[in-house]
Design a protein around this motif. Sequence first.
Motif, PDB file in Angstrom:
ATOM      1  N   PHE A 168      92.389  99.739 -19.763  1.00 48.98           N
ATOM      2  CA  PHE A 168      91.131 100.004 -19.181  1.00 48.98           C
ATOM      3  C   PHE A 168      89.986 100.839 -19.663  1.00 48.98           C
ATOM      4  CE2 PHE A 168      93.236  96.493 -16.852  1.00 48.98           C
ATOM      5  CZ  PHE A 168      92.543  95.489 -16.642  1.00 48.98           C
ATOM      6  N   ILE A 220      91.079  99.377 -10.327  1.00 44.09           N
ATOM      7  CA  ILE A 220      92.684  99.040 -10.690  1.00 44.09           C
ATOM      8  C   ILE A 220      93.318 100.444 -10.663  1.00 44.09           C
ATOM      9  CG2 ILE A 220      93.775  98.722 -12.802  1.00 44.09           C
ATOM     10  CD1 ILE A 220      91.549  96.830 -13.391  1.00 44.09           C
ATOM     11  N   PHE A 229      97.291  98.039 -20.214  1.00 35.78           N
ATOM     12  CA  PHE A 229      97.222  96.595 -19.920  1.00 35.78           C
ATOM     13  C   PHE A 229      98.834  95.935 -19.492  1.00 35.78           C
ATOM     14  CE2 PHE A 229      93.513  96.113 -22.800  1.00 35.78           C
ATOM     15  CZ  PHE A 229      92.677  96.244 -21.909  1.00 35.78           C
ATOM     16  N   LEU A 233      98.789  94.083 -16.240  1.00 34.21           N
ATOM     17  CA  LEU A 233      98.725  92.483 -16.298  1.00 34.21           C
ATOM     18  C   LEU A 233     100.109  91.852 -16.149  1.00 34.21           C
ATOM     19  CD1 LEU A 233      96.074  92.595 -18.993  1.00 34.21           C
ATOM     20  CD2 LEU A 233      95.721  92.075 -16.552  1.00 34.21           C
ATOM     21  N   CYS A 250      88.629  91.626  -9.539  1.00 32.03           N
ATOM     22  CA  CYS A 250      88.485  90.505 -10.493  1.00 32.03           C
ATOM     23  C   CYS A 250      86.901  90.286 -10.570  1.00 32.03           C
ATOM     24  CB  CYS A 250      89.062  89.268 -10.108  1.00 32.03           C
ATOM     25  SG  CYS A 250      90.682  89.042 -10.602  1.00 32.03           S
ATOM     26  N   LEU A 253      85.396  93.279 -12.246  1.00 31.38           N
ATOM     27  CA  LEU A 253      85.358  93.242 -13.790  1.00 31.38           C
ATOM     28  C   LEU A 253      84.345  92.075 -14.241  1.00 31.38           C
ATOM     29  CD1 LEU A 253      89.162  93.346 -14.199  1.00 31.38           C
ATOM     30  CD2 LEU A 253      87.794  95.049 -14.560  1.00 31.38           C
ATOM     31  N   ARG A 299      91.465  88.435 -21.359  1.00 34.14           N
ATOM     32  CA  ARG A 299      92.700  89.499 -21.304  1.00 34.14           C
ATOM     33  C   ARG A 299      93.213  89.700 -19.922  1.00 34.14           C
ATOM     34  NH1 ARG A 299      95.765  91.165 -24.398  1.00 34.14           N
ATOM     35  NH2 ARG A 299      94.569  91.860 -26.018  1.00 34.14           N
ATOM     36  N   CYS A 300      92.200  89.605 -18.830  1.00 33.39           N
ATOM     37  CA  CYS A 300      92.618  89.705 -17.432  1.00 33.39           C
ATOM     38  C   CYS A 300      93.094  88.535 -16.799  1.00 33.39           C
ATOM     39  CB  CYS A 300      91.514  90.320 -16.860  1.00 33.39           C
ATOM     40  SG  CYS A 300      91.096  91.927 -17.261  1.00 33.39           S
ATOM     41  N   THR A 301      93.414  87.456 -17.676  1.00 30.98           N
ATOM     42  CA  THR A 301      93.832  86.215 -17.014  1.00 30.98           C
ATOM     43  C   THR A 301      94.961  86.325 -15.827  1.00 30.98           C
ATOM     44  OG1 THR A 301      93.381  85.216 -19.218  1.00 30.98           O
ATOM     45  CG2 THR A 301      94.928  84.004 -17.645  1.00 30.98           C
ATOM     46  N   LEU A 303      95.299  88.691 -13.724  1.00 25.70           N
ATOM     47  CA  LEU A 303      94.552  89.081 -12.576  1.00 25.70           C
ATOM     48  C   LEU A 303      93.795  87.861 -12.036  1.00 25.70           C
ATOM     49  CD1 LEU A 303      92.993  92.529 -13.468  1.00 25.70           C
ATOM     50  CD2 LEU A 303      94.477  91.843 -11.598  1.00 25.70           C
TER      51      LEU A 303
END
Lengths: 709, 156, 323
Positions: A168, A220, A229, A233, A250, A253, A299-301, A303
Motif C-alpha cells: 500500500f 491498515i 497486498f 488481501l 474501506c 481508501l 485491488r482491494c476487493t 476488503l
Amino acid sequence: MVNALICLIPLCPLIACLTTAVLGARVLRERSHWPTIAGCGLAAACSLALLVCVARSPEPHRYTATLYQWVKIDTVEAGAAGMAALPDEGDRPQSSVSYKSGPDLEISIALRADSLAATMLAMLTFVSTCVAVYSAGYMHGERGYWRFFAFVSLFVFSMIMLVLSANFLQLYMFWEAVGLCSYLLIGFWYEKPAAVAASKKAFLVNRIGDFGFAIGVFLIWTTFGTLTFDAVLSPQRIAQMNPGLITLICLCLFTGAIGKSAQFPLHVWLPDAMEGPTPVSALIHAATMVTAGVYMVARCTPLFRAAPDAQVFVAFIGGFTALLAALIALTQYDLKRVLAYSTVSQLGYMFLGLGAGSSLGTSGAMFHLVTHAFFKALLFLGAGSVMHAMGGVIDMREFGGLRRIMPQTFKTFLIGSLALAGLPPLSGFWSKDTILSAAWEAGHAETHLAATNAIEAAPAMQGAQTRANVAAESEQTATKIRLFGAEHATIYRLLFWMGSFTALLTAFYTFRAFFLTFYGPEKIPHEAGHHAHESPSVMCMPLWVLSIGAAFLGLALGHLTGFFDGYLEMTLPGEGLHHATNWFVVGLSTVVVFAGIGAAWFMYHEPNDLPARVVALAGPLARLSLNKFYLDQVFFFMFVLPLRAASQLSRFFDWFVIDGMGVGGVSRLPAWLFGKSARPMQNGMVQFYALSMTLATAVLLAALLWRQG
Amino acid sequence: MSNSAVALNNYLIVGGLLFTLGLVGFLSRRNLIVMFLCAEMMLQGVSVTLVGFSGYHSTWSGQIFAVFSLAVAAAEAAVAMALIVVLFHRGDSLDVSLWQDLHEPDQPTLVDEQIVDEPVPEPQWPHLAVAGPLPTHPQPLTATHRQLDSTEVGRG
Amino acid sequence: MHPHEILMAALGQCLAAFTGEMHAGLAPLFAWAGGAGLGGDPGLRDRLLGVVLNRDVFGYIVRTFLILLPAGLGVYLMLPRGLPSKQPQYRRVGAALAAFSLVLICVWPVSEKISGGAPRTVLWLLSGWGGSAEFYLLGIVSLASAVLTITSRNPVYSALWFSLVLLANAGLYLIQHAEFLAAATAIVYAGAILVTFLFVLMLAQPQGAASYDRVSREPFLACLTGLLLAGVLLGTIHYSTSVEAIPNAAKQSVRPTAALARTQMTTARETSALVDYAQPHVANLGKSLFQEHFVSIEIVGVLLLAAVVGAMLIAGHTSESPR
C-alpha cells in the motif's frame, strides 16, 4: 525471466523520461517524441508478453520481483534487554517471548504482477503509445515540446509503478507521483491563468482524497501490521478482524478513490483539468490516471467484500455521480467538457459495478475500465483533432458540419461515440451491460449476501468455535445492513434504474456533441483561418488503432467469450458460476441507447428550435445542468470562503500576535531594555572596538585563570 | 629549571611585553601610521615568541611560522600603506577620528578634545656667510621663491 | 665567573629582597581589605586571602601585576596628552618608572619553593645563564625602543624607534640561531617596510606637530588594558615555568641535542625535522620550507603578489577630490 520482463516495463518509460529530460532541450529538440514513443511501445510489447505469461503461470498466477528493501524497522523489543539484565527471579515467567510494542515495519519496493495488473498494464501502455504517437503531431511546434514528452514518460512510468505496486505504501507513493504528473501536465501551458488555476485545483482537490487514502493506509498498518497486498488481501485474515474497522478502512481508501477518480463530491477538478493539452486529457484524465481509483478499489476487493456497508456506499456514490455528471453533460457546449463529464459519469459506472458486491460487478467494472480507456481516449483524441483543425476553438456553437472536412476524424469519432453510447456490438455495450446486470442481480439477490460471503471465508479458519463466532457476527451484520434507512437490495434496485437512465442520457449527450460537431451546416470559426483541414496521418493513425479497439474489444473479450472474466478470476476469485445473460437488462439498455441516439438525432442533426423549446420546458432544470448544479459555487461558499476567512484571520494573528507581540516583542524587548545603554558602544571608532575587545580578553583570561587556579 | 626553559621564558616575556606595548600604542595613538606601526609591533612580539619556541623545541616550525608571519606582514603593509594614502587624500589628515562613519545612525559623532595649536616654529635657516656683495637691483626683490631665499640670505 | 655576572648577581639579590619585602608589606593590606570589607568574618577573610595570595596562578598574576604597575604608570605618563611639548617632565617621570619596572622584570624572583637549591633563582639573571648578556642587552633595547615608539609625538621618531625594535629583535633571533629570520627582519622590515612607512609619512604628514599626534585617545584605559593583559600573560608564563615541570627540563646545562630532543619531546611535530646545529642553518630552513611547507610557501608568494597588485590598484586612484 518473467521477473526481468516485469522490471523492463517501468524501466523503458523511465529511461525515456531521463533521456528526454537531459537531452531534450539541447540535443533532441524536435525529435523529443522518439524516446517516449519507443519507451511506451517497448513497454506495451512487454506488457502484452506479460499478459500471456500471467495466463500461463502456475497456481497463484502471480509474479513478484522485489527490487530492494525500502524500509526495515525492527520494533524495539521492549523489555527484552531489561529482562536480560535483571537477575533471574522465581516468580518472573521465564519466557523467551519479548514484549513487542508493535509489528515490524518492512516495506520493499517490489513489482507484483497478477492478472488484474497485467490487464491494466496492457491497456495503459497500449493507450500511452497511441497517445504518444498522436502527441508527436498534435504538440508539434509547441514551446516546451521536450518538456511535454518528459512529463508524459514520467507519468507512464509512475502509472506503471502504481499498477505494479506490491504494497500500500508503494501504491500511495506512485498514487502521488501520478498526481504530480497530472498537475505538471494540466499546467503545461503555464502562461495561461486558467491552466494554472486548473492544475492547482486538481492538485488541491486530490489532496483531500489522498488524505483519506493515507489514513486508510495507516489504519491498515495498525490493523494488519503489514502493508503488503499478499498479506492484507487474504480473506481469511480479513475475516479475523473487526468488521467495523474494515468498513472504516474501506471508506478511507474509497475517499482516495473519490479524489483520484473524480467522483462526487470531489469530481470538480476533472472538467477544469481539460485546460491541459488534449493528449493529456485523453491519456491521464480519461484513460489511465483517473481509473487508478477504480483499480485500487478492485485491488482491494477482498476488503470491500468484508464490508458490505462500504460496498453499498461505493455503489451509491458511483451511481449518483454517473447520473449527476450525465445530467451536467447534457447542456455543456465545450466539447472537451462534455467528454470530461462523460468520463466522470463512466467512472461512476465503474464504481457502481465495484460496489455491486459480486465478481460479475468487479469484472464488469474492470472491463468497462479497459473499453472505456479505448473509446474515451479515442473520443478525446478526436476532439483534439477537431480542436487542432479549428485553431484551438472547442466551443461547439462555433463550428459544425465538419464531417466532410475531416472525414477520418468523423468516422473514428462516430465509432467512439457509438461505443460510449453502448450500441450493441461495440465494446461499450458489453461492459456497461455487465455492470447493469451486476446491479440488477445485487438488487434482486437475497439480502444475506454479505453473510454468506463471510461464512465462505470462514472454512479456512481453524476451529469450529471461531467459525460459529463469525457466523453469529455475520447474522448481526446482516440484520444491520441498512444505509439511509433502506435495505441494501432496495438501494441496488434504485441504482440499477439510475444506471439505466444514465445510459439513456449518455447516448443522448454523446450524440448531441457528435451531431453538433459533424452535422448541420458547415461552420468554421475565424480562428481556424482558411486552412481547416484533416489532421496529419500521424494523428489519424492512432485514432484508427484505438477505434479498432473500441469497436471489437467487447466482442472479442466480453461476455460472449467470457475471456476477460476468466482472466480476471485468476486474481479475484469469484463465486465461480458463470452468469447467464440477463436478457431483460440487455434489452433495456439496447432500447435506451436507440432512444438516446434518436432523441439526439431529432434535436441536433440539423439546427432547429427543438432544443430551445426543451430548455424552455425544463426551465430551472436546464439552468441547473448548464451551471453544473452550482457545485463549484456551493464549494466556493462552503469551503473556499471559510478557508479564505480563516487564512485572513491567521494572517492577522500571525502579523499582530505572533510577529507583533511574540517574535517582534521578544526581539524588541532587549532593544528596549538594553539598547539605550548598548547603542553608544557602536560609535564607529575602530580603536574603541579594539579596546573593548582586548579589555574583555584580558578580563576573561584572568577570570579563567582564577577559576582554574 | 633548565637553561633552555629559562631562555624560552625570557623570549616569551619579551614577546609578551612587545605585544602588550604594541597593543597600548594601537589603542591610544590617533595617527593612522603610528597605529599601523603598533600593529606591526604586536606581530613582532608574536614572532619573538615563535622563535623562542622554535629554539626550545629544536624544530623549524616556529621559525617557519615566523617567516610566514613576516611575509603576511609585508603584504599587509603594502595594502595598508595604499589605503592610508587614499584615506589621506580623502580626509587631508591622518587622524583616525575622521573615519567613524560606521556608527549607529542616531549616535553623535565622537569629537576629540580640541587643543590649542602649537605654533609652528619658525624654520631655522642656516646662517650663511655672504659670499659677495648684494647685487644692486633697482627694485627690491620680492617676487619669486628663489628670490625670497636670497632675501633671507641677504638679511642674514 | 665573569665580573659582570657577579655584578648582576648582586643586583639581583638586592632587588629580590626588595620585591620579597614588597609582597610581605602588601599582605596586611589585603588582609585588612578582606577583613574590613566583609564584616570581619575570619573564615571568609582567610578564604579570600587564600584566593588572592595563595592560589597558585592567581597569586603569580597578582605579583606580576604589581611588578608591571610602574611600567603601566610610566607609559601612561609618557603618552602624549595634549600638553605643550616644552614641558617634558611628565615624560621623564614616566620613563623613570618604566625603567624601574624593567629592572624589576629583570630581577624577578622565583619563589623559594620552586628554586629549591642555592642560589636563589632569579628569572633572567641568575639562573645559571639561561640567557646571555647579549640577550639582556637586546631585550632591554627592544622593550625600551618599543615604549619610545608608542610614546613619541612625532611619527617619524616613532618609525625610527620601531626600526630599533626590529634590529634588536633581529639580534634576539640570532641568539636563537634563526639567522635567516634575523636577516629577513632586518632587510625586509627595517629596510623595506619601514622605508615605505617613512615615504608615506613624508607624503602625508602635515607641517609641524599635528593635533592628533599630540593627544592620545583614552590613555588611561589603554594602559589599564595593557597592564591587565601583560599581567595575565606574564603571570601565566611565570607560573608555568616556575611550577609546572617542563617535560624536557632535565638538569643539563647543555642545550638538548637533536637526538635527545627527539626522544624527549612529545610535543614536537613528528614530521618536522629537528634542528641540528651542526648543519648550516639557512640551508636546512630552506629545505624544511620548500619540502614540508611547499604549498604554503607558494600560497604566501601568491598572497604577496596579490597584495602588491591590490596596493597599486587602491593607491592608483588618488585623484579624487578631498571631501
